[in-house]
Design a protein around this motif. Structure first.
Motif, PDB file in Angstrom:
ATOM      1  N   TYR A 141      77.728  46.102  29.766  1.00  0.00           N
ATOM      2  CA  TYR A 141      76.732  45.609  30.710  1.00  0.00           C
ATOM      3  C   TYR A 141      75.542  46.557  30.641  1.00  0.00           C
ATOM      4  N   THR A 142      74.375  46.037  30.926  1.00  0.00           N
ATOM      5  CA  THR A 142      73.205  46.903  31.044  1.00  0.00           C
ATOM      6  C   THR A 142      72.695  46.826  32.471  1.00  0.00           C
ATOM      7  N   ILE A 143      72.439  47.984  33.036  1.00  0.00           N
ATOM      8  CA  ILE A 143      71.942  48.063  34.405  1.00  0.00           C
ATOM      9  C   ILE A 143      70.661  48.883  34.430  1.00  0.00           C
ATOM     10  N   CYS A 144      69.922  48.741  35.503  1.00  0.00           N
ATOM     11  CA  CYS A 144      68.690  49.520  35.729  1.00  0.00           C
ATOM     12  C   CYS A 144      68.898  50.347  36.997  1.00  0.00           C
ATOM     13  N   PRO A 145      69.480  51.536  36.885  1.00  0.00           N
ATOM     14  CA  PRO A 145      69.871  52.296  38.076  1.00  0.00           C
ATOM     15  C   PRO A 145      68.709  52.738  38.949  1.00  0.00           C
ATOM     16  N   TRP A 146      67.512  52.852  38.370  1.00  0.00           N
ATOM     17  CA  TRP A 146      66.384  53.450  39.110  1.00  0.00           C
ATOM     18  C   TRP A 146      65.363  52.399  39.534  1.00  0.00           C
ATOM     19  N   LEU A 147      65.754  51.145  39.542  1.00  0.00           N
ATOM     20  CA  LEU A 147      64.795  50.052  39.689  1.00  0.00           C
ATOM     21  C   LEU A 147      63.975  50.112  40.966  1.00  0.00           C
ATOM     22  N   VAL A 148      64.567  50.430  42.086  1.00  0.00           N
ATOM     23  CA  VAL A 148      63.850  50.352  43.364  1.00  0.00           C
ATOM     24  C   VAL A 148      63.092  51.630  43.687  1.00  0.00           C
ATOM     25  N   GLN A 149      63.104  52.596  42.763  1.00  0.00           N
ATOM     26  CA  GLN A 149      62.376  53.837  43.006  1.00  0.00           C
ATOM     27  C   GLN A 149      60.870  53.580  42.969  1.00  0.00           C
TER      28      GLN A 149
ATOM     29  N   TYR B  40      72.961  65.718  40.548  1.00  0.00           N
ATOM     30  CA  TYR B  40      73.815  64.628  41.035  1.00  0.00           C
ATOM     31  C   TYR B  40      73.017  63.331  41.042  1.00  0.00           C
ATOM     32  N   THR B  41      73.444  62.380  40.221  1.00  0.00           N
ATOM     33  CA  THR B  41      72.776  61.084  40.048  1.00  0.00           C
ATOM     34  C   THR B  41      71.265  61.270  39.927  1.00  0.00           C
ATOM     35  N   CYS B  42      70.894  62.163  39.060  1.00  0.00           N
ATOM     36  CA  CYS B  42      69.482  62.521  38.901  1.00  0.00           C
ATOM     37  C   CYS B  42      68.799  61.605  37.882  1.00  0.00           C
ATOM     38  N   ASP B  43      67.600  61.163  38.200  1.00  0.00           N
ATOM     39  CA  ASP B  43      66.761  60.425  37.261  1.00  0.00           C
ATOM     40  C   ASP B  43      65.998  61.448  36.424  1.00  0.00           C
ATOM     41  N   ASN B  44      66.379  61.582  35.163  1.00  0.00           N
ATOM     42  CA  ASN B  44      65.776  62.645  34.347  1.00  0.00           C
ATOM     43  C   ASN B  44      64.340  62.362  33.934  1.00  0.00           C
ATOM     44  N   LYS B  45      63.808  61.209  34.289  1.00  0.00           N
ATOM     45  CA  LYS B  45      62.392  60.919  34.024  1.00  0.00           C
ATOM     46  C   LYS B  45      61.533  61.006  35.286  1.00  0.00           C
ATOM     47  N   SER B  46      62.170  61.281  36.406  1.00  0.00           N
ATOM     48  CA  SER B  46      61.441  61.368  37.669  1.00  0.00           C
ATOM     49  C   SER B  46      60.621  62.654  37.748  1.00  0.00           C
ATOM     50  N   LEU B  47      59.588  62.634  38.571  1.00  0.00           N
ATOM     51  CA  LEU B  47      58.793  63.831  38.821  1.00  0.00           C
ATOM     52  C   LEU B  47      59.461  64.748  39.837  1.00  0.00           C
TER      53      LEU B  47
ATOM     54  N   LEU C 142      56.060  56.976  34.536  1.00  0.00           N
ATOM     55  CA  LEU C 142      55.560  55.791  33.852  1.00  0.00           C
ATOM     56  C   LEU C 142      56.028  54.538  34.584  1.00  0.00           C
ATOM     57  N   SER C 143      55.203  53.526  34.596  1.00  0.00           N
ATOM     58  CA  SER C 143      55.568  52.297  35.298  1.00  0.00           C
ATOM     59  C   SER C 143      56.798  51.636  34.690  1.00  0.00           C
ATOM     60  N   THR C 144      57.099  51.969  33.444  1.00  0.00           N
ATOM     61  CA  THR C 144      58.268  51.391  32.786  1.00  0.00           C
ATOM     62  C   THR C 144      59.556  52.172  33.065  1.00  0.00           C
ATOM     63  N   ASP C 145      59.455  53.353  33.656  1.00  0.00           N
ATOM     64  CA  ASP C 145      60.646  54.170  33.895  1.00  0.00           C
ATOM     65  C   ASP C 145      61.684  53.474  34.786  1.00  0.00           C
ATOM     66  N   PRO C 146      61.289  52.862  35.902  1.00  0.00           N
ATOM     67  CA  PRO C 146      62.308  52.249  36.764  1.00  0.00           C
ATOM     68  C   PRO C 146      63.044  51.080  36.129  1.00  0.00           C
ATOM     69  N   VAL C 147      62.459  50.422  35.141  1.00  0.00           N
ATOM     70  CA  VAL C 147      63.094  49.238  34.567  1.00  0.00           C
ATOM     71  C   VAL C 147      63.858  49.550  33.281  1.00  0.00           C
ATOM     72  N   ARG C 148      63.936  50.801  32.888  1.00  0.00           N
ATOM     73  CA  ARG C 148      64.679  51.116  31.672  1.00  0.00           C
ATOM     74  C   ARG C 148      66.162  50.818  31.888  1.00  0.00           C
ATOM     75  N   THR C 149      66.826  50.410  30.842  1.00  0.00           N
ATOM     76  CA  THR C 149      68.209  49.971  30.945  1.00  0.00           C
ATOM     77  C   THR C 149      69.175  51.061  30.512  1.00  0.00           C
ATOM     78  N   VAL C 150      70.356  51.017  31.095  1.00  0.00           N
ATOM     79  CA  VAL C 150      71.431  51.948  30.767  1.00  0.00           C
ATOM     80  C   VAL C 150      72.680  51.127  30.470  1.00  0.00           C
ATOM     81  N   PRO C 151      73.215  51.190  29.238  1.00  0.00           N
ATOM     82  CA  PRO C 151      74.449  50.461  28.924  1.00  0.00           C
ATOM     83  C   PRO C 151      75.665  51.171  29.523  1.00  0.00           C
ATOM     84  N   ILE C 152      76.573  50.390  30.075  1.00  0.00           N
ATOM     85  CA  ILE C 152      77.832  50.951  30.568  1.00  0.00           C
ATOM     86  C   ILE C 152      78.967  50.015  30.191  1.00  0.00           C
ATOM     87  N   PRO C 153      80.151  50.550  29.880  1.00  0.00           N
ATOM     88  CA  PRO C 153      80.500  51.970  29.873  1.00  0.00           C
ATOM     89  C   PRO C 153      80.228  52.592  28.511  1.00  0.00           C
TER      90      PRO C 153
END
Length: 417
Positions: A231-239, A395-402, A245-256
Motif C-alpha cells: 500500500y502507499t500512504i501519505c503520512p504527512w498530508l495534513v501538515q 519519533y514519527t519525524c517528517d525528515n523533510k519538515s522545517l 516544498l508544496s509537494t512534501d506533504p503528498v509524497r508517498t511511502v510504501p508499506i510494508p
C-alpha cells in the motif's frame, strides 16, 4: 471515552492463527455496549478521514479570497483558485486524501467493519471529533515509522539497542527443545518491535491500549500484505506548518518494507509464539496470573505514558521472574502532564473543580526527573546492568519538515534481584 479497549480482561490476536476472530468480532462476542460504541466511534474516525482532510484543505480558500488585492496579486498561481496551477495542486492533494482513505477502508474491511463508502451511503453521518481525526493521522505516521524504509533510521536508534540488549542479557538456549524466554512489549503500537523480538526466537506478547493502533497493527501483521504488493500512504498530508516544498506533504511511502510472516520465520524458527493483547497495561498485567511469569519487559517510549511512572514500575516488578529484565528506551515526556496549580487554586478541590472537564489522569500526573525515577527503580529491587543518558532519537519525524523534535533518551537494562 478514552482511546482504549478491554480494561478488565485480556483479548488476544496472533499472527500465527487463522482461527482468531477480528477485533470487531471479539468485541461483539463480549457484548460490551461501551466497547462496541467505542469501536464504532474509532471506525467512524477512520471512515471520515478523507472528508476531514478535504474540509481542511478547502477551508483555506475563503481565507485567500478575503486577502486584500495587494496581497493576493503577490501569491503564486498555485494558490489562486481558478488557475491551472491551483487545479493541478488540488487534484494531487485530493488523490493523496483518497490514497490514505483507501488504506483505512481496506483496514476496516479486513476487521469486518463497513468502509467509508458503505456507511456514507447507508446512514446519516455523526461527525467524529478533532481529537479522533488527529489520531487517524498519527496512525499513518506510526505505520510509516514501523513499516517503511523511511522509518528505518528511527527504528535503528530506538529498537536496535533493545534488541541487542535482549540478545546479550537474555540469550537463547542452543537446544531447540528448550523453552523460549517470555517477553512482554507494552505500548507495542504498530507492532514492529514486538515482531522483531519474536523473530529472534523469543515468545512475545505485545500490549496496546489504543484501538486506533490495534486495528492498524492487526491489519499489517495478519492481512497478508507484502512489499511485493504494498500500500502507499501519505503520512504527512495534513501538515500545513513548517512545510518546505508544496509537494512534501503528498509524497508517498510504501508499506510494508518487509513481509511480517517472512520476518517472523527468517531464522527458520518453528511455531513462534506471538500475540497482542488489547487493553490498558495495568489492568491486564496487574492480575495475579501475570505475576512472576515473564523473563523480560521491553519498552520503548512507554514508561512516561503513565500518570505516575511508579505504578508501571511496580506492575513490571511483579510481572518479572527473579532475575528478570526491564529493558527500556525513551524520554520522560509525561503524556498526562496536566495544568499547573495557580496561586488562586485555594485547595485540591478547587483545582479539580476548575479542570473537571479534563480526563482525571491529567490531574493525577506526577512528573519526575530521571534521577528520581532511577531511585524508584532501585527502591523496588532492581539493579542496573546498563544505563545510558542522552541517546539521540526521533519519533514519527517528517525528515523533510522545517521542524524536528530531537529526544535525548534514557536507555537502561535493569535486573530484578
Amino acid at each position: 471515552m478514552s482511546d482504549q479497549v478491554q480494561k478488565s480482561e485480556k483479548s488476544e490476536t496472533t499472527i500465527q492463527s487463522d482461527q482468531n476472530l477480528s477485533l470487531s468480532q471479539q468485541t461483539k462476542q463480549r457484548q460490551d455496549q461501551d466497547e462496541e460504541a467505542h469501536m464504532e466511534s474509532v471506525s467512524d474516525a477512520f471512515r471520515q478521514y478523507a472528508t476531514f482532510a478535504r474540509s481542511a484543505r478547502e477551508g483555506i480558500v475563503p481565507r485567500i479570497q478575503s486577502l486584500p488585492e495587494t496581497q493576493r496579486k503577490v501569491l503564486p498561481p498555485s494558490l489562486i483558485p481558478g488557475t491551472q496551477e491551483y487545479r493541478e495542486r488540488e487534484e494531487t492533494r485530493r488523490e493523496a486524501e483518497l490514497r490514505n482513505q483507501f488504506f483505512f477502508d481496506c483496514m476496516l474491511v479486513y476487521s469486518g467493519l463497513p468502509n467509508s463508502q458503505q456507511v456514507l451511503r447507508e446512514r446519516k453521518v455523526s461527525w467524529t471529533t478533532d481529537e479522533f481525526f488527529d489520531k487517524t493521522c498519527s496512525v499513518l505516521k506510526s505505520i510509516a515509522r514501523d513499516w517503511s524504509h523511511d522509518g528505518r533510521s528511527e527504528r535503528d536508534s530506538c529498537y536496535k539497542p533493545i534488541l541487542e540488549a535482549i540478545a546479550t542479557y537474555l540469550p537463547l538456549k542452543t537446544d531447540r527443545d528448550c523453552f523460549s524466554p517470555r517477553i512482554c512489549v507494552p505500548g507495542a503500537g504498530a507492532g514492529r518491535l514486538a515482531l522483531e523480538i519474536c523473530a529472534m526466537g523469543y515468545e512475545v506478547q505485545g500490549n496496546e491500549f489504543s484501538l486506533f493502533m490495534l486495528l492498524a497493527s492487526d491489519f499489517i501483521l495478519n492481512s497478508g500484505i507484502t512489499p511485493q504488493q504494498p500500500y502507499t500512504i501519505c503520512p504527512w498530508l495534513v501538515q500545513t506548518k513548517n512545510v518546505c516544498l508544496s509537494t512534501d506533504p503528498v509524497r508517498t511511502v510504501p508499506i510494508p518494507d518487509v513481509d511480517p510472516v517472512q520476518l517472523l520465520f527468517r531464522n527458520d524458527n518453528h511455531a513462534p509464539e506471538f500475540s497482542m493483547t488489547a487493553g490498558e497495561f495495568v489492568s491486564i498485567y496487574n492480575s495475579p496470573k501475570e505475576h512472576h511469569r515473564w523473563h523480560c519487559v521491553a519498552s520503548c517510549f512507554f514508561l512516561d505514558t503513565a500518570p505516575c511512572v511508579v505504578e508501571y514500575l511496580q506492575v513490571i516488578h511483579e510481572m518479572l521472574l527473579e532475575g528478570g529484565l526491564l529493558i527500556n528506551f525513551g524520554p520522560l515526556l509525561y503524556h498526562w502532564s496536566g495544568p499547573t496549580v495557580r496561586p488562586d487554586d485555594l485547595d485540591e478541590h478547587t483545582y479539580r473543580k476548575k479542570h473537571h472537564s479534563l480526563d482525571k489522569r491529567y490531574l493525577e500526573s506526577v512528573d519526575m526527573s530521571w534521577e528520581d525515577v532511577r531511585q524508584c527503580i532501585l527502591n523496588l529491587g532492581f539493579n542496573f546492568l546498563v544505563e545510558k543518558i542522552g541517546c539521540p532519537a526521533k519519533y514519527t519525524c517528517d525528515n523533510k519538515s522545517l521542524l524536528s523534535y530531537d529526544y535525548r533518551c534514557v536507555f537502561f537494562v535493569a535486573k530484578k534481584l
